[in-house]
Design a protein around this motif. Structure first.
Motif, PDB file in Angstrom:
ATOM      1  N   SER A 175       0.855  -1.187   0.000  1.00 48.93           N
ATOM      2  CA  SER A 175       0.000   0.000   0.000  1.00 48.93           C
ATOM      3  C   SER A 175       0.890   1.235   0.000  1.00 48.93           C
ATOM      4  CB  SER A 175      -0.908  -0.009   1.243  1.00 48.93           C
ATOM      5  OG  SER A 175      -1.664   1.182   1.316  1.00 48.93           O
ATOM      6  N   ARG A 176       0.837   2.014  -1.073  1.00 50.63           N
ATOM      7  CA  ARG A 176       1.620   3.245  -1.136  1.00 50.63           C
ATOM      8  C   ARG A 176       0.780   4.345  -1.764  1.00 50.63           C
ATOM      9  NH1 ARG A 176       3.593  -0.838  -5.194  1.00 50.63           N
ATOM     10  NH2 ARG A 176       3.767   0.278  -7.174  1.00 50.63           N
ATOM     11  N   ARG A 177       1.203   5.573  -1.539  1.00 50.76           N
ATOM     12  CA  ARG A 177       0.447   6.719  -2.046  1.00 50.76           C
ATOM     13  C   ARG A 177       1.364   7.936  -2.119  1.00 50.76           C
ATOM     14  NH1 ARG A 177      -0.085   5.821   3.124  1.00 50.76           N
ATOM     15  NH2 ARG A 177       0.047   7.548   4.613  1.00 50.76           N
ATOM     16  N   GLY A 178       0.993   8.860  -3.006  1.00 49.66           N
ATOM     17  CA  GLY A 178       1.679  10.140  -3.076  1.00 49.66           C
ATOM     18  C   GLY A 178       2.857  10.199  -4.020  1.00 49.66           C
ATOM     19  N   PHE A 179       3.230   9.056  -4.660  1.00 51.59           N
ATOM     20  CA  PHE A 179       4.382   9.054  -5.540  1.00 51.59           C
ATOM     21  C   PHE A 179       4.018   8.793  -7.000  1.00 51.59           C
ATOM     22  CE2 PHE A 179       5.996   7.759  -1.367  1.00 51.59           C
ATOM     23  CZ  PHE A 179       7.049   8.652  -1.201  1.00 51.59           C
ATOM     24  N   GLU A 180       2.714   8.676  -7.284  1.00 51.36           N
ATOM     25  CA  GLU A 180       2.302   8.249  -8.618  1.00 51.36           C
ATOM     26  C   GLU A 180       2.102   9.394  -9.606  1.00 51.36           C
ATOM     27  OE1 GLU A 180      -1.289   8.998  -6.136  1.00 51.36           O
ATOM     28  OE2 GLU A 180       0.632   7.965  -5.857  1.00 51.36           O
ATOM     29  N   SER A 181       2.062  10.617  -9.136  1.00 50.22           N
ATOM     30  CA  SER A 181       1.829  11.729 -10.070  1.00 50.22           C
ATOM     31  C   SER A 181       2.751  12.913  -9.834  1.00 50.22           C
ATOM     32  CB  SER A 181       0.365  12.192  -9.982  1.00 50.22           C
ATOM     33  OG  SER A 181       0.050  12.576  -8.650  1.00 50.22           O
ATOM     34  N   ARG A 182       2.967  13.262  -8.579  1.00 49.49           N
ATOM     35  CA  ARG A 182       3.800  14.430  -8.279  1.00 49.49           C
ATOM     36  C   ARG A 182       5.274  14.039  -8.279  1.00 49.49           C
ATOM     37  NH1 ARG A 182       3.498  19.470  -5.670  1.00 49.49           N
ATOM     38  NH2 ARG A 182       5.364  19.981  -4.455  1.00 49.49           N
ATOM     39  N   PRO A 183       6.123  14.767  -9.019  1.00 49.56           N
ATOM     40  CA  PRO A 183       7.550  14.431  -9.044  1.00 49.56           C
ATOM     41  C   PRO A 183       8.250  14.818  -7.743  1.00 49.56           C
ATOM     42  CG  PRO A 183       7.153  16.394 -10.343  1.00 49.56           C
ATOM     43  CD  PRO A 183       5.793  15.875  -9.946  1.00 49.56           C
ATOM     44  N   ILE A 184       9.255  14.032  -7.382  1.00 53.72           N
ATOM     45  CA  ILE A 184      10.106  14.365  -6.253  1.00 53.72           C
ATOM     46  C   ILE A 184      11.428  14.913  -6.783  1.00 53.72           C
ATOM     47  CG2 ILE A 184       9.059  12.671  -4.721  1.00 53.72           C
ATOM     48  CD1 ILE A 184      11.460  10.860  -5.281  1.00 53.72           C
ATOM     49  N   GLU A 185      12.142  15.610  -5.940  1.00 52.46           N
ATOM     50  CA  GLU A 185      13.384  16.265  -6.352  1.00 52.46           C
ATOM     51  C   GLU A 185      14.583  15.455  -5.871  1.00 52.46           C
ATOM     52  OE1 GLU A 185      15.238  20.252  -4.752  1.00 52.46           O
ATOM     53  OE2 GLU A 185      13.708  20.742  -6.271  1.00 52.46           O
ATOM     54  N   LEU A 186      15.470  15.121  -6.808  1.00 54.52           N
ATOM     55  CA  LEU A 186      16.687  14.378  -6.503  1.00 54.52           C
ATOM     56  C   LEU A 186      17.894  15.246  -6.839  1.00 54.52           C
ATOM     57  CD1 LEU A 186      15.671  10.997  -8.202  1.00 54.52           C
ATOM     58  CD2 LEU A 186      15.506  11.537  -5.764  1.00 54.52           C
ATOM     59  N   SER A 187      18.919  15.217  -5.999  1.00 51.37           N
ATOM     60  CA  SER A 187      20.103  16.021  -6.275  1.00 51.37           C
ATOM     61  C   SER A 187      21.320  15.436  -5.576  1.00 51.37           C
ATOM     62  CB  SER A 187      19.897  17.481  -5.837  1.00 51.37           C
ATOM     63  OG  SER A 187      19.554  17.558  -4.465  1.00 51.37           O
ATOM     64  N   VAL A 188      22.483  15.692  -6.162  1.00 53.29           N
ATOM     65  CA  VAL A 188      23.778  15.289  -5.608  1.00 53.29           C
ATOM     66  C   VAL A 188      24.691  16.500  -5.708  1.00 53.29           C
ATOM     67  CG1 VAL A 188      25.747  13.736  -5.855  1.00 53.29           C
ATOM     68  CG2 VAL A 188      23.434  12.894  -6.319  1.00 53.29           C
TER      69      VAL A 188
END
Length: 269
Positions: A175-188
């Motif tokens: 059960s997961r939610r919140g990651f299917e449409s809004r992009p998350i920010e990744l950085s190094v």
């Protein structure tokens, strides 16, 4: 002219040591004399990191005593095919088979996770429930609006003059939610760098399964990974590289993300 007749084995070993692990393996099939030279400790010692003895001695692995008795070639390939837990089990270490460059994974317990010690937001799951994990615990996101996960590693323990890529190693709960449409920010980025100079990428972590290409890759160990960014480790000075996973959505919460760690590996050429 047969080079084995002209040059002693020590000279052949010296020449091969200036090549690569792949070339050394190829040389070993040329002739019995080349095999003896190419398989020698003198050759494979040069392919191991200069601080490999210190890394092995600091490992919490039960195989540490056995490793010191291996030939240098066998030790090299053991470290390529397995990982050693170091730093009290919060880091794992291995070698890239092609180059002998160092690989590290920062385990979840070593990550900086906002509200990571609050059970209503994050829970810690024992390895017995995730036997495929190399670490004693993994972190599962239960409920947040503000996702903020960072991994830090001193560049001096990495291989110098090497282009590294950082990967988030994760799974999703049933059960997961919140990651299917809004992009998350990744950085190094280097610690202390200005936010304006950072190269950020935005990725939808859990898009529909019929959308191609998927942003992540499935690993052979049962986990998934997604590229966070890359950096060049020039001299391995006493700096710190930061790998960041971030998102804030004040209208929709997130949950169901299971984090094993953040892995840094040399970029494939």
């Amino acid at each position: 002219m047969d080079m084995c007749v002209v040059l002693p084995e020590e000279c052949i070993s010296r020449i091969i040591s200036f090549t690569s692990p792949r070339d050394a393996c190829r040389s070993s099939v040329v002739s019995p004399a080349f095999k003896s030279a190419a398989d020698s400790d003198a050759v494979w010692e040069t392919f191991l990191p200069s601080d490999y003895q210190q890394i092995i001695s600091s490992s919490s692995s039960t195989t540490t005593a056995t490793l010191v008795s291996l030939s240098k070639k066998d030790l090299y390939f053991y470290l390529c095919d397995n990982h050693l837990l170091v730093n009290n089990g919060t880091l794992s270490f291995s070698l890239n088979k092609e180059s002998g460059k160092k690989c590290y994974m920062v385990g979840a317990r070593r990550l900086s996770i906002a509200w990571g010690d609050e059970p209503r937001y994050w829970t810690w799951i024992d390895q017995r429930l995730f036997p495929q994990s190399r670490f004693a615990e993994v972190a599962e996101l239960k409920y947040v609006f503000w996702l903020d996960v960072k991994g830090q590693l001193e560049t001096k323990i990495l291989s110098s003059k090497t282009n590294y890529v950082a990967y988030l190693v994760f799974k999703f709960a049933n059960s997961r939610r919140g990651f299917e449409s809004r992009p998350i920010e990744l950085s190094v980025y280097p610690e202390g760098s200005e936010s304006e100079t950072r190269r950020n990428k935005k990725v939808v972590l859990d898009p529909p399964r019929n959308s191609l290409p998927q942003p992540y890759q499935r690993r052979g160990d049962g986990w998934m990974e997604i590229e966070m960014g890359e950096f060049f480790n020039e001299h391995g000075d006493d700096g710190v590289v930061v790998c960041s996973l971030f998102d804030f959505d004040g209208f929709r919460d997130k949950g169901g993300l299971i984090v094993e760690g953040i892995e840094l590996r040399p970029k494939n050429y």
